[in-house]
Write a protein that holds these residues in place. Sequence first.
Motif, PDB file in Angstrom:
ATOM      1  N   TRP A 374     -16.930 -23.019 -29.914  1.00 29.61           N
ATOM      2  CA  TRP A 374     -18.201 -22.860 -30.627  1.00 29.61           C
ATOM      3  C   TRP A 374     -19.085 -21.789 -29.979  1.00 29.61           C
ATOM      4  O   TRP A 374     -20.300 -21.808 -30.144  1.00 29.61           O
ATOM      5  CB  TRP A 374     -18.963 -24.192 -30.671  1.00 29.61           C
ATOM      6  CG  TRP A 374     -18.149 -25.303 -31.246  1.00 29.61           C
ATOM      7  CD1 TRP A 374     -17.445 -26.248 -30.560  1.00 29.61           C
ATOM      8  CD2 TRP A 374     -17.920 -25.569 -32.622  1.00 29.61           C
ATOM      9  NE1 TRP A 374     -16.799 -27.091 -31.414  1.00 29.61           N
ATOM     10  CE2 TRP A 374     -17.065 -26.698 -32.700  1.00 29.61           C
ATOM     11  CE3 TRP A 374     -18.341 -24.970 -33.810  1.00 29.61           C
ATOM     12  CZ2 TRP A 374     -16.647 -27.233 -33.915  1.00 29.61           C
ATOM     13  CZ3 TRP A 374     -17.911 -25.504 -35.016  1.00 29.61           C
ATOM     14  CH2 TRP A 374     -17.083 -26.624 -35.047  1.00 29.61           C
ATOM     15  N   THR A 375     -18.494 -20.869 -29.228  1.00 30.12           N
ATOM     16  CA  THR A 375     -19.278 -19.886 -28.492  1.00 30.12           C
ATOM     17  C   THR A 375     -18.984 -18.463 -28.933  1.00 30.12           C
ATOM     18  O   THR A 375     -17.974 -18.177 -29.567  1.00 30.12           O
ATOM     19  CB  THR A 375     -19.008 -19.991 -26.981  1.00 30.12           C
ATOM     20  OG1 THR A 375     -17.616 -19.768 -26.733  1.00 30.12           O
ATOM     21  CG2 THR A 375     -19.408 -21.358 -26.440  1.00 30.12           C
ATOM     22  N   ASP A 376     -19.890 -17.547 -28.559  1.00 29.63           N
ATOM     23  CA  ASP A 376     -19.697 -16.108 -28.711  1.00 29.63           C
ATOM     24  C   ASP A 376     -19.425 -15.506 -27.340  1.00 29.63           C
ATOM     25  O   ASP A 376     -19.839 -16.059 -26.316  1.00 29.63           O
ATOM     26  CB  ASP A 376     -20.959 -15.431 -29.275  1.00 29.63           C
ATOM     27  CG  ASP A 376     -21.329 -15.941 -30.656  1.00 29.63           C
ATOM     28  OD1 ASP A 376     -20.415 -16.278 -31.419  1.00 29.63           O
ATOM     29  OD2 ASP A 376     -22.534 -15.977 -30.967  1.00 29.63           O
ATOM     30  N   GLY A 377     -18.768 -14.353 -27.346  1.00 28.61           N
ATOM     31  CA  GLY A 377     -18.617 -13.596 -26.117  1.00 28.61           C
ATOM     32  C   GLY A 377     -19.759 -12.599 -26.013  1.00 28.61           C
ATOM     33  O   GLY A 377     -19.847 -11.664 -26.823  1.00 28.61           O
ATOM     34  N   HIS A 378     -20.664 -12.782 -25.060  1.00 32.65           N
ATOM     35  CA  HIS A 378     -21.836 -11.920 -24.905  1.00 32.65           C
ATOM     36  C   HIS A 378     -21.572 -10.843 -23.866  1.00 32.65           C
ATOM     37  O   HIS A 378     -21.078 -11.123 -22.762  1.00 32.65           O
ATOM     38  CB  HIS A 378     -23.046 -12.767 -24.477  1.00 32.65           C
ATOM     39  CG  HIS A 378     -24.230 -11.940 -24.052  1.00 32.65           C
ATOM     40  ND1 HIS A 378     -24.984 -11.212 -24.938  1.00 32.65           N
ATOM     41  CD2 HIS A 378     -24.765 -11.730 -22.815  1.00 32.65           C
ATOM     42  CE1 HIS A 378     -25.945 -10.602 -24.276  1.00 32.65           C
ATOM     43  NE2 HIS A 378     -25.839 -10.892 -22.995  1.00 32.65           N
ATOM     44  N   HIS A 379     -21.881  -9.583 -24.217  1.00 31.36           N
ATOM     45  CA  HIS A 379     -21.785  -8.474 -23.266  1.00 31.36           C
ATOM     46  C   HIS A 379     -23.040  -8.458 -22.390  1.00 31.36           C
ATOM     47  O   HIS A 379     -24.156  -8.339 -22.905  1.00 31.36           O
ATOM     48  CB  HIS A 379     -21.682  -7.141 -24.000  1.00 31.36           C
ATOM     49  CG  HIS A 379     -20.351  -6.899 -24.643  1.00 31.36           C
ATOM     50  ND1 HIS A 379     -19.944  -7.583 -25.773  1.00 31.36           N
ATOM     51  CD2 HIS A 379     -19.331  -6.051 -24.316  1.00 31.36           C
ATOM     52  CE1 HIS A 379     -18.738  -7.165 -26.120  1.00 31.36           C
ATOM     53  NE2 HIS A 379     -18.337  -6.239 -25.257  1.00 31.36           N
ATOM     54  N   VAL A 380     -22.852  -8.604 -21.087  1.00 28.07           N
ATOM     55  CA  VAL A 380     -23.994  -8.551 -20.173  1.00 28.07           C
ATOM     56  C   VAL A 380     -24.692  -7.203 -20.317  1.00 28.07           C
ATOM     57  O   VAL A 380     -25.908  -7.123 -20.466  1.00 28.07           O
ATOM     58  CB  VAL A 380     -23.525  -8.783 -18.723  1.00 28.07           C
ATOM     59  CG1 VAL A 380     -24.701  -8.625 -17.766  1.00 28.07           C
ATOM     60  CG2 VAL A 380     -22.909 -10.175 -18.586  1.00 28.07           C
ATOM     61  N   HIS A 381     -23.945  -6.107 -20.231  1.00 26.61           N
ATOM     62  CA  HIS A 381     -24.445  -4.779 -20.570  1.00 26.61           C
ATOM     63  C   HIS A 381     -23.859  -4.439 -21.928  1.00 26.61           C
ATOM     64  O   HIS A 381     -22.640  -4.320 -22.078  1.00 26.61           O
ATOM     65  CB  HIS A 381     -24.014  -3.740 -19.528  1.00 26.61           C
ATOM     66  CG  HIS A 381     -24.515  -4.053 -18.151  1.00 26.61           C
ATOM     67  ND1 HIS A 381     -25.835  -4.036 -17.822  1.00 26.61           N
ATOM     68  CD2 HIS A 381     -23.848  -4.415 -17.026  1.00 26.61           C
ATOM     69  CE1 HIS A 381     -25.990  -4.366 -16.546  1.00 26.61           C
ATOM     70  NE2 HIS A 381     -24.787  -4.603 -16.037  1.00 26.61           N
ATOM     71  N   HIS A 382     -24.713  -4.311 -22.934  1.00 34.37           N
ATOM     72  CA  HIS A 382     -24.247  -4.236 -24.316  1.00 34.37           C
ATOM     73  C   HIS A 382     -23.325  -3.053 -24.529  1.00 34.37           C
ATOM     74  O   HIS A 382     -23.534  -1.964 -23.992  1.00 34.37           O
ATOM     75  CB  HIS A 382     -25.449  -4.154 -25.263  1.00 34.37           C
ATOM     76  CG  HIS A 382     -25.130  -4.606 -26.647  1.00 34.37           C
ATOM     77  ND1 HIS A 382     -24.604  -3.762 -27.590  1.00 34.37           N
ATOM     78  CD2 HIS A 382     -25.248  -5.824 -27.242  1.00 34.37           C
ATOM     79  CE1 HIS A 382     -24.428  -4.432 -28.725  1.00 34.37           C
ATOM     80  NE2 HIS A 382     -24.813  -5.679 -28.536  1.00 34.37           N
ATOM     81  N   TRP A 383     -22.289  -3.259 -25.355  1.00 33.63           N
ATOM     82  CA  TRP A 383     -21.301  -2.218 -25.584  1.00 33.63           C
ATOM     83  C   TRP A 383     -21.910  -0.988 -26.234  1.00 33.63           C
ATOM     84  O   TRP A 383     -21.428   0.140 -26.041  1.00 33.63           O
ATOM     85  CB  TRP A 383     -20.153  -2.756 -26.439  1.00 33.63           C
ATOM     86  CG  TRP A 383     -20.565  -3.186 -27.814  1.00 33.63           C
ATOM     87  CD1 TRP A 383     -20.978  -4.416 -28.197  1.00 33.63           C
ATOM     88  CD2 TRP A 383     -20.611  -2.358 -28.973  1.00 33.63           C
ATOM     89  NE1 TRP A 383     -21.301  -4.425 -29.531  1.00 33.63           N
ATOM     90  CE2 TRP A 383     -21.074  -3.172 -30.037  1.00 33.63           C
ATOM     91  CE3 TRP A 383     -20.315  -1.019 -29.230  1.00 33.63           C
ATOM     92  CZ2 TRP A 383     -21.254  -2.682 -31.331  1.00 33.63           C
ATOM     93  CZ3 TRP A 383     -20.486  -0.529 -30.523  1.00 33.63           C
ATOM     94  CH2 TRP A 383     -20.949  -1.359 -31.556  1.00 33.63           C
TER      95      TRP A 383
END
Length: 447
Positions: A374-383
């Motif tokens: 139920w999660t998303d993969g979040h980019h710490v430093h956005h792509w």
Amino acid sequence: MELSDLLDRPQDVVTWQIDERDLVALVPELSTRIRQLEALRVRLVQEATFRGAITLTGASSAVSWLAESSKLTPAHAKRAMSLGADLDRFPDVRSSFENGDIDTEQARSIIGLLLKVPDYTSDIKNSGNGGEFDDPAAECADQCTKYLLTNGARENAEDTRRRVAGLASMLQPDDTTPPDDENEKLNEFFASRTAGGRLRVKGHFDKATGEQLMTALSALSKPEPGRNTTRGEREPDSRSAPQRRADAFADIVRHYLDSGAAPGEGGERPHMTVFVGLGDLARTTREAGIEPQDAGTSFIRRGPAWMPWLGPIGLRLAATLSCDASITPIVMDDDGNPLDVGRTTRLIPRRLRRALHARDCGCAFPGCGRPAAWTDGHHVHHWSNGGETKLSNLVLLCRFHHTLIHKGDWQVHIGDDQHPWFTPPHWIDHERKPIPAHNRGQLPLAC
């Protein structure tokens, strides 16, 4: 103190002068009296209608007169009128109602069942034709009446409604049309866009579908205490029950679309499409604190980010949706015409996603831990700002905490231990001490 002493001029009652024992005794006694008075009103309205007294008021109908004179809604007035007529056919129900043992809703539920008993028992032969019963309908109605009135005297209207539904399901022959509450052909679901851009939904479902929906929502809509301080204190879930159910419904829909099990549409699997300029997206992630702001950098908006069904959306939402998505680059000219369509690529490949599952075990936000599915993969430093799609730049977040991170108050970074750490805003911890990921703050159990 006697209840009659209070009813002469109830507006003048000084409640603080009443003894505690009298207080707790007067409330149930008053409730019984209110039910008796409601029954009396039904009787008076029925008598006035029978005598034709309503014509003296100039009202167009008895329902409109009752609604106007008693400050009832037309629907409430109509139910009261029909109840008075039905009570004549069931004297035991009338007696219980007038004694204050049952209220209006209980009386209506019970009578609703008794009116259907002849249909339920139509296939049972009486003793004159070799059967076992003198009058099947009368005997069944008598047994149902005693059962419902006995229990109705000590329970509320919802409990009585459930008993009525249970009796109806047992009495109804299997070969007849199912009752409305079990008839899936009567299901309806409406979805319409509001003037403010939101989506409004409403509908009603048969019992089987409703039970499936409530079962699916139940596990996902439980209150989730949050860990909001460095001392590990847990605060209650701030969401209301409707908000939790809405979040759960959104999770179910998103999980279904992500599963790829849905049938295709327009030659593609169902997917959510977002159109947004890369420059706008990069600027938004910088302004949110996801990337350091580059001095002197500015972007001119080509237009709003938007979705095909519901139209324009904010860039912050577009940035959240783009964190873990399939991206199709489309080169546009100055007039908005597509010049070239690139190859669709998924930002987080499946193999990397499995590695994230193994490391974070679900939502990494402290105190959450929702399942990885139920999660998303979040980019710490956005792509969009050059952040790489690799394990050391990714963290699993549920949609609620993913949105929270994009607001910029909470911050996340990958620590020296190669696990996510979360920095709370200053109003939660003025020292802003980093907090370990959820699974790192728990006992070392397998996930």
